[in-house]
Design an enzyme around this catalytic site. Structure first.
Site, PDB file in Angstrom:
ATOM      1  N   ARG A  78       0.920  -1.066   0.055  1.00 60.04           N
ATOM      2  CA  ARG A  78       0.576   0.304   0.044  1.00 60.04           C
ATOM      3  C   ARG A  78       1.187   1.526  -0.139  1.00 60.04           C
ATOM      4  NH1 ARG A  78      -3.837  -2.802   2.824  1.00 60.04           N
ATOM      5  NH2 ARG A  78      -2.571  -3.146   4.858  1.00 60.04           N
ATOM      6  N   PHE A 108     -10.386  -4.638  -7.421  1.00 59.79           N
ATOM      7  CA  PHE A 108     -10.682  -6.044  -6.349  1.00 59.79           C
ATOM      8  C   PHE A 108     -10.089  -5.319  -5.110  1.00 59.79           C
ATOM      9  CE2 PHE A 108      -8.735  -8.456  -9.915  1.00 59.79           C
ATOM     10  CZ  PHE A 108      -9.820  -9.704 -10.180  1.00 59.79           C
ATOM     11  N   ASP A 128     -15.202  -3.735  -6.747  1.00 64.99           N
ATOM     12  CA  ASP A 128     -15.045  -4.577  -6.142  1.00 64.99           C
ATOM     13  C   ASP A 128     -16.592  -5.444  -6.756  1.00 64.99           C
ATOM     14  OD1 ASP A 128     -13.462  -6.663  -3.738  1.00 64.99           O
ATOM     15  OD2 ASP A 128     -15.621  -6.825  -4.578  1.00 64.99           O
ATOM     16  N   ASP A 138      -4.844  -6.859  -7.809  1.00 65.73           N
ATOM     17  CA  ASP A 138      -4.764  -7.521  -6.476  1.00 65.73           C
ATOM     18  C   ASP A 138      -6.065  -8.621  -6.216  1.00 65.73           C
ATOM     19  OD1 ASP A 138      -3.888  -8.404  -4.210  1.00 65.73           O
ATOM     20  OD2 ASP A 138      -4.881  -6.739  -2.326  1.00 65.73           O
ATOM     21  N   CYS A 160      -1.737 -13.685  -4.903  1.00 65.26           N
ATOM     22  CA  CYS A 160      -1.639 -14.330  -3.471  1.00 65.26           C
ATOM     23  C   CYS A 160      -1.759 -16.088  -4.120  1.00 65.26           C
ATOM     24  CB  CYS A 160      -2.124 -13.332  -2.540  1.00 65.26           C
ATOM     25  SG  CYS A 160      -3.740 -13.986  -3.164  1.00 65.26           S
TER      26      CYS A 160
HETATM   27  N1  SAH Z   1      -6.660  -5.421  -2.373  1.00 70.90           N
HETATM   28  C1  SAH Z   1      -7.968  -6.217  -0.987  1.00 70.90           C
HETATM   29  C2  SAH Z   1      -7.521  -7.165  -1.389  1.00 70.90           C
HETATM   30  C3  SAH Z   1      -7.954  -7.914  -2.433  1.00 70.90           C
HETATM   31  S1  SAH Z   1      -9.455  -9.532  -1.583  1.00 70.90           S
HETATM   32  C4  SAH Z   1      -6.997  -5.003   0.241  1.00 70.90           C
HETATM   33  O1  SAH Z   1      -5.610  -5.004  -0.243  1.00 70.90           O
HETATM   34  O2  SAH Z   1      -7.290  -4.938   0.756  1.00 70.90           O
HETATM   35  C5  SAH Z   1      -9.976  -9.691  -3.618  1.00 70.90           C
HETATM   36  C6  SAH Z   1     -11.720  -9.323  -3.188  1.00 70.90           C
HETATM   37  O3  SAH Z   1     -11.979  -9.316  -4.972  1.00 70.90           O
HETATM   38  C7  SAH Z   1     -12.655  -9.702  -2.789  1.00 70.90           C
HETATM   39  O4  SAH Z   1     -12.920  -7.887  -1.919  1.00 70.90           O
HETATM   40  C8  SAH Z   1     -13.810  -9.791  -3.397  1.00 70.90           C
HETATM   41  O5  SAH Z   1     -15.134  -9.362  -3.258  1.00 70.90           O
HETATM   42  C9  SAH Z   1     -13.470  -9.958  -4.433  1.00 70.90           C
HETATM   43  N2  SAH Z   1     -13.046 -10.571  -5.688  1.00 70.90           N
HETATM   44  C10 SAH Z   1     -13.455 -10.814  -6.232  1.00 70.90           C
HETATM   45  N3  SAH Z   1     -13.469 -11.745  -7.877  1.00 70.90           N
HETATM   46  C11 SAH Z   1     -13.890 -10.959  -8.132  1.00 70.90           C
HETATM   47  C12 SAH Z   1     -14.088 -10.697  -9.272  1.00 70.90           C
HETATM   48  N4  SAH Z   1     -14.480 -11.372 -10.571  1.00 70.90           N
HETATM   49  N5  SAH Z   1     -14.635  -9.031  -9.779  1.00 70.90           N
HETATM   50  C13 SAH Z   1     -14.298  -7.931  -8.580  1.00 70.90           C
HETATM   51  N6  SAH Z   1     -14.415  -8.393  -7.354  1.00 70.90           N
HETATM   52  C14 SAH Z   1     -13.804  -9.481  -7.186  1.00 70.90           C
END
Ligand code: SAH
Length: 399
Positions: free
Chosen positions: A214, A230, A252, A302, A342
Site C-alpha cells: 500500500r 478487487f 469490487d 489484487d 497471492c
Molecule cells: N486489495 C484488497 C484485497 C483484495 S481481496 C486489499 O488490499 O484489501 C479480493 C477481493 O476481490 C474481494 O474483496 C472480493 O470481493 C473481490 N472479487 C473476487 N472476485 C471478483 C471479481 N470477479 N470481480 C470483482 N471483484 C472480485
C-alpha cells in the site's frame, strides 16, 4: 509413544527443518495416533528428528512442532512459541505506526496452521490444522498473557483448509477469551484509518499482508487517476488518495466490501467526489472500460487466490493473464500497473512470465520499477520456501 518412521532418503527435508511430512515419506506408523496427537518423527535407524502433530486424513500427515532429539512438546513449550512470536513483533508496539499486524504467521513462526492477527487490542486466530486445533486452549491463554494489553481473543477458523484436515468448519467463529470486539475495530496505518470487521470480513478481517505494498502504491500515486481492482475495503485506493491521487475508482464485486470502503473514505475524509465505487466483475468491467476508451494513470490488480493447488495453476494462469492484459491496455503513457498474486502455487518466475506474455499481447513495453512481497510481519522461514505466497510487481508502461 506414537511414532512415525520415515522412509530412507525421505528424511532429508525434516532433518533440514522443513515442517511438513507428506504421507508418501512415511514408512510406518507405530501406536495409534489420533487427529492432532503428538508423534515422535524418526528416521529409519530410529534417530529422532523431532515431534509433530498427526493429521490422519491429510496429505500433509505430520506438521512439525519441534526439531531434533528433544523432549515432547508440552503446554509450556507451545506457550513459549507464542510468546516468542509475539516478542518478535515488539517493534510494532514501540514504533506505533500501526495497530494492526500479524502476531503469528504459521509454519514460518514455528506454529504450523496457526495464524494470529492483532487489531487494536484484539487477537483474531485462525487454526487450520489438526495440531493447531489440539493446542487451541493453550494458544488462547498464551495470547492473553503475552500480548500487551490484550482485550480479547476471537476465533475465525472458518477456513476451507480445515475440511482437508478432517476438522469441522462449522462452529469455529466466536469469542474465545476476554471482551467481545466491537462491530468494527478501527485500526490505522500511519495516518490512514480503516474499519475492520473481524466477524464477517475476509480472512481475519483485513489484508495486513499488503501494508508495505500500500505504501509503495502511494509513492507512485501523486496526481494520478487510479483504478483499484478487487478493492475489498479500499486499502490501495485510500493509500493512493492519501498520497495525492486525483481520483480513485474502487472496483469490487462485493457490495458489503464497497460499503465499508466508502465508510473508510468518510472516516479518513479522503475521497469526497474524487472517489467512485463500482460494484462489478473485474473481468467484465475492464472490457467495458476498453470499449468505452477509458484510460487510467495507475491500475491496481489484487485478485483473490485463483489457485489453491498446483493442479489449478493452468486455469489460474489464464485468469491472471486476462486481467493483466486488459489492465495494461487501459494505461495512459507512462502509466503504472501494480499487480499481485497471492496464490502460493504460483512462483515469482511464473508470475513474471504471465505478466511478460500479457504485455506482449497488449503490444506494450513495461519496466519493473519495484517488486513487493507480503509484509515483514508475515515472514518466510528460510527452511520453508512455501511460506512466500504474496508477490507483487510494480510496472511502468514505456510504450
Ligand atoms: N486489495 C484488497 C484485497 C483484495 S481481496 C486489499 O488490499 O484489501 C479480493 C477481493 O476481490 C474481494 O474483496 C472480493 O470481493 C473481490 N472479487 C473476487 N472476485 C471478483 C471479481 N470477479 N470481480 C470483482 N471483484 C472480485
Amino acid at each position: 509413544m506414537n511414532k512415525v518412521i520415515l522412509n530412507p532418503k525421505r528424511d532429508y527435508s525434516v532433518a533440514h527443518h522443513h515442517p511438513w511430512v507428506f504421507s508418501g515419506a512415511i514408512r510406518s506408523v507405530e501406536g495409534a495416533p489420533g487427529i492432532g496427537d503428538l508423534v515422535s518423527v524418526e528416521d529409519c535407524r530410529g534417530q529422532r528428528l523431532g515431534w509433530g502433530c498427526y493429521s490422519p486424513v491429510s496429505q500433509i500427515r505430520v506438521r512439525m512442532l519441534a526439531f531434533g532429539d528433544c523432549a515432547a512438546p508440552d503446554a509450556a513449550y507451545v506457550s513459549g512459541l507464542i510468546s516468542a512470536s509475539v516478542g518478535r513483533r515488539a517493534n510494532f508496539w514501540v514504533e506505533g505506526r500501526t495497530n494492526g499486524f500479524r502476531l503469528v504467521h504459521g509454519e514460518s513462526d514455528g506454529l504450523p496452521g496457526v495464524v494470529v492477527d492483532y487489531y487494536d487490542g484484539w487477537c483474531v486466530v485462525q487454526l487450520s490444522s489438526a495440531g493447531a486445533e489440539r493446542w487451541k486452549d493453550v494458544i488462547v491463554q498464551a495470547l492473553m498473557t503475552a500480548v500487551p494489553g490484550c482485550r480479547g481473543v476471537y476465533n475465525r477458523s472458518d477456513v476451507d483448509g480445515r475440511a482437508r484436515e478432517g476438522l469441522p468448519v462449522e462452529g469455529t467463529t466466536g469469542l474465545l477469551a476476554g471482551e467481545e470486539p466491537p462491530e468494527f475495530i478501527e485500526i490505522h496505518e500511519d495516518a490512514i484509518r480503516y474499519l475492520v470487521d473481524v466477524r464477517k470480513g475476509h480472512k481475519t478481517g483485513f489484508y495486513l499482508d499488503q501494508r508495505e505494498a500500500r505504501a509503495v502504491v502511494g509513492s507512485f500515486a501523486n496526481g494520478a487517476d487510479v483504478l483499484n481492482c478487487f478493492c475489498y475495503t479500499g486499502g490501495f485506493g485510500l493509500a493512493a488518495r492519501a498520497a495525492g491521487a486525483l481520483s480513485v475508482t474502487q472496483l469490487d464485486i462485493s457490495e458489503p466490501a464497497l460499503a465499508l470502503a466508502r465508510r473508510n473514505a468518510e472516516l479518513d475524509h479522503l475521497c469526497g467526489t474524487a472517489c467512485d465505487y463500482v460494484a462489478a466483475d473485474v473481468f467484465k468491467q475492464l472490457r467495458l472500460y476498453r470499449d468505452q476508451g477509458r484510460k487510467f494513470d495507475m491500475i491496481v490488480l489484487d485478485p483473490p487466490k485463483f489457485a489453491d493447488t498446483k493442479g489449478q495453476l493452468m486455469r489460474a494462469t489464464r485468469g491472471y493473464k486476462d486481467i493483466n492484459l486488459l489492465a495494461m491496455k487501459l494505461l495512459n503513457p507512462n502509466g503504472i500497473l501494480a499487480t499481485f498474486s497471492c496464490s502460493g502455487a504460483m512462483s515469482t518466475e511464473l508470475f513474471d512470465t504471465v505478466c511478460r506474455e500479457a504485455a506482449f499481447d497488449a503490444k506494450r513495453d513495461f519496466q519493473i520499477l519495484t517488486r513487493t512481497r507480503q509484509a515483514v510481519d508475515h515472514p518466510v522461514s528460510l527452511a520453508f520456501p512455501e511460506g512466500l505466497y504474496l508477490k507483487g510487481l510494480v510496472l511502468r508502461a514505456v510504450s
